[in-house]
Design a protein around this motif. Structure first.
Motif, PDB file in Angstrom:
ATOM      1  N   UNK A 454       0.842  -1.200   0.000  1.00 38.02           N
ATOM      2  CA  UNK A 454       0.000   0.000   0.000  1.00 38.02           C
ATOM      3  C   UNK A 454       0.876   1.247   0.000  1.00 38.02           C
ATOM      4  N   UNK A 455       1.907   1.250   0.830  1.00 35.30           N
ATOM      5  CA  UNK A 455       2.792   2.414   0.919  1.00 35.30           C
ATOM      6  C   UNK A 455       3.600   2.614  -0.359  1.00 35.30           C
ATOM      7  N   UNK A 456       3.965   1.516  -1.033  1.00 37.87           N
ATOM      8  CA  UNK A 456       4.751   1.626  -2.260  1.00 37.87           C
ATOM      9  C   UNK A 456       3.949   2.227  -3.406  1.00 37.87           C
ATOM     10  N   UNK A 457       2.638   2.031  -3.401  1.00 40.42           N
ATOM     11  CA  UNK A 457       1.743   2.567  -4.430  1.00 40.42           C
ATOM     12  C   UNK A 457       2.139   2.105  -5.841  1.00 40.42           C
ATOM     13  N   UNK A 458       2.581   0.849  -5.944  1.00 47.18           N
ATOM     14  CA  UNK A 458       2.957   0.290  -7.244  1.00 47.18           C
ATOM     15  C   UNK A 458       1.934  -0.710  -7.763  1.00 47.18           C
ATOM     16  N   UNK A 462      -3.171  -3.872  -4.009  1.00 46.99           N
ATOM     17  CA  UNK A 462      -2.043  -4.203  -3.127  1.00 46.99           C
ATOM     18  C   UNK A 462      -2.343  -5.218  -2.035  1.00 46.99           C
ATOM     19  N   UNK A 463      -3.613  -5.449  -1.712  1.00 45.76           N
ATOM     20  CA  UNK A 463      -3.940  -6.346  -0.604  1.00 45.76           C
ATOM     21  C   UNK A 463      -4.337  -7.707  -1.161  1.00 45.76           C
ATOM     22  N   UNK A 464      -3.502  -8.697  -0.963  1.00 38.35           N
ATOM     23  CA  UNK A 464      -3.814 -10.063  -1.359  1.00 38.35           C
ATOM     24  C   UNK A 464      -2.967 -11.021  -0.542  1.00 38.35           C
ATOM     25  N   UNK A 465      -3.382 -12.273  -0.413  1.00 38.53           N
ATOM     26  CA  UNK A 465      -2.659 -13.229   0.438  1.00 38.53           C
ATOM     27  C   UNK A 465      -1.351 -13.663  -0.189  1.00 38.53           C
TER      28      UNK A 465
END
Length: 777
Positions: A454-458, A462-465
């Motif tokens: 999330x912080x990298x914003x790439x 961004x949220x996955x297992x």
């Protein structure tokens, strides 16, 4: 005309037979259970399990080593490339040999016929069965090319004992994959299916050696081998005994089998070299932990950006049955300890309920009988929120959860991938944030990796297992609104990178100075679980230590048991660049240098910092006040007196009671006349509106509660009145035992100057209190 009809009928029959052989229905040849193979990210074998029928029978591969193919064809079927399934001269020769010997000594079978025989199972060697093999061999030749037939043979031929197929034989007899076998090894395995029992000591192994060497000589005579290579190959001994297959990441293999991938060749994301290094580190620390009767641990290493699993340790010793060594702890639900605190901190930041470094209360706290305590068993009165997170203080975390709301927090945690938190908010209560919930190392490590993404914003999603197998499962790759903002996560990461940890953690400063790691430890109630999770933009490492049966042990804390392993693992990983600030989500803001709150007109000093934009919704600092004092600052003067105005930093009395002794630089307000709105007293326990649970003791009586207040004047005396009845007077340390009945109460405090403080609280008498929440960082 008479000739044409038989010819036509014959032609139709031939076409029909060919069509049936080529396209007619045919049952699968080998419906047998297969071993499961776990491969690393480069295709190497990490681990394998025996098939359900007890055989080592690997799933068919996609290629056959050229050396083995040459040896096999030279020994079993030199005309393999030219015949169509049956070689009549070989059959005739075998019939003659059998007639002379009076028994079956030669079958004359081609490789294709041997595949047919293996497919039909273990049947007597009769003329009718031989005819059936011939027919099936002809069908196979019409349907398959030569490479496919060779593949069927190499995957299903017997190689001695419970070893079936070339790949299993290469690992069991030589401890390496088939493509790394030498000429002697390939020749041995090529002749072995002809008499597989001879591989065992004492079973005519000299005949097996003779066959192998004769094959090598043939390869030399036909120009495949030169004389030196042949001589060297002939000098190699036969294998003595079966070798164990690789046992790297066996728990991942078992877990994937349980999830429906048994009997498959599983391509994982594991980095074999890193897996071995992490395994060695885990085994070394396991020996130390066993000295304290701690028998289990688990480790998960992820590539932060891709979430691919690079190393997976489900338990240090799978063979340790007595201590549940076969249990995959990575997937086991365990009490989270303090590991959920960063997510609450980030959620409050993005909701505008908190400034990153604002002072938060660290005071005795009671909520309906739940009394959290810090691991150090002391209170600091006021502590920066970021420091409370870095030091894993329980009391500020519980107060924050009470303010933010359990249901809201649970929603965020689940959206971050912690699906094991599947109970209601009422079930968890405020203990959720200090270990009252259970989660898996798999989910927690994945959630921490998602924080950094999330912080990298790439990554648009961004949220996955974590991802352990290839190809990865199909997921929505479209833009995703993450549950936390990049700015909130950025401040959280900064707090977790803070080196100002408790004394027990300062030993890691020398390492952390070489790599910026955001890390968090956690310990469950009763010292049953010790956790440590660390993240960088490159890697995420999760470590759990404890006993699978839940037995607690003294000294089993995240800091002492899990963190050393965490840092040893990071020491083997490449250093990665630090996070860049999410500039588009930050805003320059005037911040009070003492309280960390938004600066008011009276604050001094004031810092201008770039912080999360949502912080504009927080209240400005109320801890600074403008007062008129005498020349030496020892007395507050009334307005109009001859003195100097100054901005004085002053905490509420309850905070000041605990804060001042630990902060020599803190100066309480001088004596003198205060404003009419100034309240010199605070209730520490019970707080306004508190619900007090009074437990029943073993002797049948109820415990007495200790009322506790703080007064800004250390010499003040306080008169205590409970529901209109005077119950006592205190001076200096304002603590007073009381025995309130069940129901709502009004407590009135009056100091020597007539100033009053009224507190309402409710008492309930029960059978026992809840856990006090004293949990280690």
């Amino acid at each position: 005309m008479r000739v044409r009809k038989p010819l036509f009928a014959t032609l139709v029959l031939v076409v029909a037979v060919y069509g049936w052989a080529r396209w007619g229905p045919m049952a699968p040849l080998f419906v047998v259970p297969r071993s499961t193979m776990l491969l690393d990210r480069d295709g190497g074998t990490l681990a394998a399990s025996v098939a359900r029928d007890g055989q080592w029978r690997m799933p068919p591969g996609d290629s056959i080593p050229a050396r083995f193919a040459q040896c096999l064809i030279a020994f079993e079927d030199r005309h393999f490339r030219s015949h169509h399934g049956v070689h009549l001269p070989s059959l005739v020769r075998a019939a003659q040999q059998n007639r002379k010997a009076g028994r079956v000594v030669s079958g004359g079978s081609t490789i294709t016929m041997q595949v047919a025989r293996m497919a039909r199972g273990d049947r007597p060697r009769t003329l009718w069965n031989k005819l059936a093999e011939v027919l099936l061999a002809l069908r196979l030749e019409t349907r398959l090319d030569k490479a496919e037939i060779l593949a069927l043979y190499t995957a299903n031929a017997p190689f001695g004992g419970n070893v079936v197929g070339l790949e299993a034989a290469a690992w069991r007899w030589y401890g390496q994959p088939p493509d790394q076998l030498g000429w002697a090894e390939c020749a041995t395995l090529a002749v072995l299916p002809n008499a597989p029992a001879r591989i065992h000591p004492g079973r005519a192994r000299d005949q097996l050696l003779h066959k192998r060497n004769r094959l090598l000589g043939h390869l030399r005579d036909t120009g495949v081998l030169d004389s030196l290579t042949c001589a060297l190959a002939r000098s190699e001994p036969l294998p003595d005994k079966p070798l164990p297959l690789p046992r790297h990441a066996p728990h991942l293999l078992a877990t994937l089998e349980q999830r429906g991938q048994r009997g498959q060749r599983i391509h994982s994301t594991i980095d074999a070299s890193l897996q071995r290094r992490v395994q060695a580190i885990a085994e070394r620390h396991a020996r130390t932990l066993r000295a304290n009767e701690v028998h289990n641990l688990a480790v998960l290493v992820l590539d932060t950006r891709s979430s691919e699993v690079l190393a997976y340790i489900g338990n240090p010793d799978p063979a340790d049955i007595g201590n549940a060594g076969a249990v995959d702890i990575v997937q086991a639900r365990r009490s989270t300890g303090s590991l959920l605190k960063p997510f609450l901190y980030a959620d409050m930041l993005q909701c505008g309920e908190l400034m990153p470094d604002q002072l938060v209360a660290d005071l005795p706290t009671h909520y309906s009988g739940f009394a959290p305590r810090n691991f150090e068993e002391r209170f600091e009165g006021a502590v920066p929120a970021s420091a409370a997170l870095a030091r894993s203080l329980n009391v500020p975390a519980v107060r924050a959860l009470h303010q933010h709301g359990i249901e809201r927090t649970l929603r965020t945690l689940r959206n971050m991938g912690m699906r094991s938190l599947d109970r209601s908010a009422d079930h968890y209560g405020l203990s959720l944030i200090v270990g009252g919930g259970e989660c898996t190392l798999w989910e927690l490590t994945g959630a921490y990796a998602s924080l950094v993404r999330i912080a990298l914003q790439e990554d648009p999603a961004p949220v996955h297992p974590p991802l352990a197998v290839r190809p990865p499962p199909v997921r929505n790759t479209g833009p995703q609104q993450p549950p936390l903002s990049a700015a909130a996560v950025y401040h959280t990461i900064l707090a977790l990178q803070d080196l100002n940890r408790p004394e027990m953690e300062t030993g890691w400063r020398h390492f952390a100075s070489t790599q910026r790691i955001a890390w968090k430890t956690g310990t469950s109630f009763g010292h049953r679980d010790g956790w440590a999770i660390g993240v960088t933009p490159g890697y995420t490492v999760g470590v759990w230590t404890g006993n699978a049966d839940g037995e607690g042990r003294p000294g089993l804390t995240g800091t002492l048991a899990a963190a050393p392993m965490l840092f040893d693992i990071f020491a083997t990983l490449p250093t990665t660049a630090d996070l860049d600030p999410p500039h588009d989500e930050l805003e320059a803001m005037a911040v009070c240098g003492r309280s960390g709150l938004r600066a008011s007109a009276d604050c001094s000093p004031v810092d201008t910092l770039r912080i999360i934009r949502a912080a504009i919704r927080t209240a400005p600092c109320t801890y600074h006040r403008r007062v008129l004092v005498n020349a030496d600052g020892t007395e507050i003067l009334p307005p109009g007196a001859n003195g100097q105005w100054t901005n004085w930093f002053s905490l509420p009395p309850a905070m000041e009671y605990y804060y001042a002794p630990a902060h020599p630089e803190y100066k309480p307000l001088p004596k003198g006349r205060l404003g009419i709105d100034e309240q010199p007293m605070n209730m520490i326990y019970p707080e306004q509106g508190a619900q007090v649970l009074i437990p029943l003791q073993f002797d049948g009586t109820y415990t007495r509660i200790v009322l506790h207040a703080a007064h800004r004047d250390p010499q003040a005396s306080i008169n205590w009145d409970l529901d209109g009845t005077f119950i006592g007077r205190t001076t200096g340390d304002h603590k007073l035992p009381a025995d309130p009945a069940t129901g709502t109460h009004r407590l009135t405090l009056t100091d020597q100057l007539g100033r009053t403080l009224i507190t309402h609280f409710q008492c309930t008498r029960g059978t026992a209190g809840r856990a006090n929440g004293s949990i280690a960082p």
